[in-house]
Scaffold this active site. Sequence first.
Site, PDB file in Angstrom:
ATOM      1  N   HIS A  19      57.519  12.328 -23.969  1.00 54.47           N
ATOM      2  CA  HIS A  19      57.281  10.985 -24.878  1.00 54.47           C
ATOM      3  C   HIS A  19      57.995   9.907 -24.335  1.00 54.47           C
ATOM      4  O   HIS A  19      58.717   9.039 -24.908  1.00 54.47           O
ATOM      5  CB  HIS A  19      57.957  11.460 -26.117  1.00 54.47           C
ATOM      6  CG  HIS A  19      57.099  12.179 -26.819  1.00 54.47           C
ATOM      7  ND1 HIS A  19      56.164  12.061 -28.106  1.00 54.47           N
ATOM      8  CD2 HIS A  19      57.246  13.662 -27.097  1.00 54.47           C
ATOM      9  CE1 HIS A  19      55.840  13.009 -28.584  1.00 54.47           C
ATOM     10  NE2 HIS A  19      56.389  14.129 -27.890  1.00 54.47           N
ATOM     11  N   ASN A  26      53.739  13.687 -34.908  1.00 53.63           N
ATOM     12  CA  ASN A  26      52.589  13.517 -34.097  1.00 53.63           C
ATOM     13  C   ASN A  26      51.262  12.710 -34.717  1.00 53.63           C
ATOM     14  O   ASN A  26      51.480  12.965 -35.847  1.00 53.63           O
ATOM     15  CB  ASN A  26      52.163  14.520 -33.166  1.00 53.63           C
ATOM     16  CG  ASN A  26      53.297  14.956 -32.058  1.00 53.63           C
ATOM     17  OD1 ASN A  26      53.934  14.053 -31.406  1.00 53.63           O
ATOM     18  ND2 ASN A  26      53.321  16.128 -31.823  1.00 53.63           N
TER      19      ASN A  26
HETATM   20  C1  HEM Z   1      60.484  23.177 -29.858  1.00 49.48           C
HETATM   21  C2  HEM Z   1      59.642  22.138 -29.886  1.00 49.48           C
HETATM   22  C3  HEM Z   1      60.202  20.904 -29.259  1.00 49.48           C
HETATM   23  C4  HEM Z   1      61.121  20.523 -28.612  1.00 49.48           C
HETATM   24  C5  HEM Z   1      62.279  21.409 -27.942  1.00 49.48           C
HETATM   25  C6  HEM Z   1      61.188  19.132 -28.594  1.00 49.48           C
HETATM   26  C7  HEM Z   1      62.027  18.402 -27.874  1.00 49.48           C
HETATM   27  C8  HEM Z   1      61.951  16.855 -27.576  1.00 49.48           C
HETATM   28  C9  HEM Z   1      62.777  16.064 -26.827  1.00 49.48           C
HETATM   29  C10 HEM Z   1      64.134  16.898 -26.093  1.00 49.48           C
HETATM   30  C11 HEM Z   1      62.650  14.931 -26.980  1.00 49.48           C
HETATM   31  C12 HEM Z   1      63.205  13.713 -26.314  1.00 49.48           C
HETATM   32  C13 HEM Z   1      64.373  13.168 -27.079  1.00 49.48           C
HETATM   33  C14 HEM Z   1      65.059  12.054 -26.671  1.00 49.48           C
HETATM   34  O1  HEM Z   1      65.419  12.049 -25.295  1.00 49.48           O
HETATM   35  O2  HEM Z   1      65.448  11.012 -27.490  1.00 49.48           O
HETATM   36  C15 HEM Z   1      61.578  14.850 -27.479  1.00 49.48           C
HETATM   37  C16 HEM Z   1      60.923  13.611 -28.164  1.00 49.48           C
HETATM   38  C17 HEM Z   1      59.855  13.629 -29.209  1.00 49.48           C
HETATM   39  N1  HEM Z   1      59.037  14.710 -29.610  1.00 49.48           N
HETATM   40 FE1  HEM Z   1      59.421  16.633 -29.477  1.00 49.48          FE
HETATM   41  N2  HEM Z   1      60.148  18.512 -29.151  1.00 49.48           N
HETATM   42  C18 HEM Z   1      59.551  19.770 -29.738  1.00 49.48           C
HETATM   43  C19 HEM Z   1      58.234  19.594 -30.348  1.00 49.48           C
HETATM   44  C20 HEM Z   1      57.809  18.413 -30.862  1.00 49.48           C
HETATM   45  C21 HEM Z   1      56.951  18.460 -31.996  1.00 49.48           C
HETATM   46  C22 HEM Z   1      56.224  19.616 -32.778  1.00 49.48           C
HETATM   47  C23 HEM Z   1      56.553  17.230 -32.285  1.00 49.48           C
HETATM   48  C24 HEM Z   1      55.844  16.552 -33.665  1.00 49.48           C
HETATM   49  C25 HEM Z   1      55.559  17.058 -34.705  1.00 49.48           C
HETATM   50  C26 HEM Z   1      57.602  16.133 -31.356  1.00 49.48           C
HETATM   51  C27 HEM Z   1      57.486  14.835 -31.486  1.00 49.48           C
HETATM   52  C28 HEM Z   1      58.467  14.122 -30.698  1.00 49.48           C
HETATM   53  C29 HEM Z   1      58.208  12.822 -30.464  1.00 49.48           C
HETATM   54  C30 HEM Z   1      57.481  11.754 -31.245  1.00 49.48           C
HETATM   55  C31 HEM Z   1      59.216  12.400 -29.443  1.00 49.48           C
HETATM   56  C32 HEM Z   1      59.743  10.742 -29.073  1.00 49.48           C
HETATM   57  C33 HEM Z   1      60.524  10.408 -30.116  1.00 49.48           C
HETATM   58  C34 HEM Z   1      60.960   8.861 -29.649  1.00 49.48           C
HETATM   59  O3  HEM Z   1      60.275   8.137 -29.773  1.00 49.48           O
HETATM   60  O4  HEM Z   1      62.127   8.818 -29.385  1.00 49.48           O
HETATM   61  N3  HEM Z   1      58.217  17.257 -30.826  1.00 49.48           N
HETATM   62  N4  HEM Z   1      61.146  15.950 -28.013  1.00 49.48           N
END
Ligand code: HEM
Length: 505
Positions: A55, A127
């Site tokens: 992302h 999402n």
């Molecule tokens: C076990 C599964 C997941 C893990 C370990 C994970 C981990 C992460 C990490 C580490 C980031 C970066 C955060 C940052 O640096 O600020 C991220 C960003 C993001 N994740 Fe996940 N994620 C997972 C599943 C999901 C799922 C299922 C969704 C949606 C339902 C999702 C939506 C997002 C979004 C929207 C961002 C961007 C947030 C922003 O705009 O700063 N992720 N994720």
Amino acid sequence: MNEHKNLTNEVGAPVADNEVSITAGSRGPVMMQDVWLMEKMAHFNREVIPERRMHAKGWGAYGKFTVTHDISRYTKAKVLQPGAVTETFTRFSTVAGERGAADCERDIRGVATKFYTEEGNWDLVGNNTPTFFIRDVHNFSDLNRAVKRDPRTGRRSAQNNWDFWTLLPECFHQITIVMSDRGIPASFRNMHFFGEHTFSLYNEKNERVWCKFHFKTQQGIKNFSNEEAAKVNSLDREYHGKDLYDAIEEGDFPKWTMYVQVMTEEQAANHYENPFDITKIWRHAEYPLIEVGELELNRNADNYFAEVEQAAFAPAHVVPGIGFSPDRFLQGRLFAYGDAQRYRLGVNHNHIPVNRAKVEVNEYHRDGAMRTDGNYGGAPAYTPNSAGVWTAQPEVMEPELSLEGAMYRYDPKDDPTDDCFRAGGDLWRVLTEEKKQILIQNTADDIASVTPNIKYRHAVHCYLADPEYGERFTEAAGLSMDKVKKLAKLDNKSLIQATISPIME
Ligand code: HEM
């Protein structure tokens, strides 16, 4: 903003010149004594912070969330009480591309909203799809390795992508969505988004229900074809960011209606599949959408880096009345975000204005890099203490949850109710003929460079979801239907075995 002001150095002293170096003689070397030059270069060298691991490319805006309906029978959260209006910040993103990637790629879109509630921040990090590829947190880093760059070539690899996806059949529903016309939204304004996971709500009596969050666009759904997206990407790689920014500047504020689906604990216990598996959806006919309120985005950030890049959302941030669930994927996320942000932004990232709660924060955390407030002065730094400050609030304790079973590594595929193809098949059957054609063509194009064994795996999954889906993909990908039918008789382990080698008989 542009009024005349004097230039100073980093600690406020006047700077004589910002363009010409101090040299020994008019043609001589630069002097160390040009300390402003040293500071300028040193700061510049440190201006890039790590991008989000996924992302990375995103755009954001402030707004407000207004509750228009009454769901107080399900939740005591103040942000969800009738009439409540809460300030918000939302960031949209693509997932696989790096910070410089083009906006209009085929990918899911992240949508994270921070609600600055009167009970602290609530972050809903979702999402634009109601489901996800995988369901065990163990698989998450691997998913990202598969969709990001190949270690040898440094390029993205359809082979890696499809290999991973097809080895985990639970990806099938999400693959179908990503390959459909919804895989490239025409704008962020023209898509729905979802919390995806099962969360929980609990009311004043501490009665719990399970819940899913849905946000439906009021602008209508619009998507780009591959051809349209290729053209847009070649003209403007920041197209989605510009669209959102311009609409807000022009006062054309995008809006989404928020709904919840609700399942009682008893319904969950009797549900025909695991209601906490993120790769499953709850059918609307069985669990109807209940309207809650409206999210409106109405103000652009003043500074991209300060507000959009430094925004930090964490699914762990909930408020009383909203809780988690046994979803093993959600449980993993509760750790991952704060940890990533402590690395990306530092241990005090919640002090950055875009992340800071609007209410008083009294948390006993002290010190750490970039502590820029008063660090709580002389207030006690330990608990329990006799000063009687900052006492815990047992009244916000969540209702208890009974669990059962022995501790073990349970593979969801061994659950007899598990069906990885039901939802994908249901989706296929509701698509119009035109959308079916788009899905088949997009899939055939995307998988074209991949070896036949992997194409067969996907063809079998399509066939198991719906014979028509299987037949049409098999034909578009130039595969043998006889072989697909034969492979479709195998169980998952045998199918993987039969399709492990790129050279298939
Ligand atoms: C076990 C599964 C997941 C893990 C370990 C994970 C981990 C992460 C990490 C580490 C980031 C970066 C955060 C940052 O640096 O600020 C991220 C960003 C993001 N994740 Fe996940 N994620 C997972 C599943 C999901 C799922 C299922 C969704 C949606 C339902 C999702 C939506 C997002 C979004 C929207 C961002 C961007 C947030 C922003 O705009 O700063 N992720 N994720």
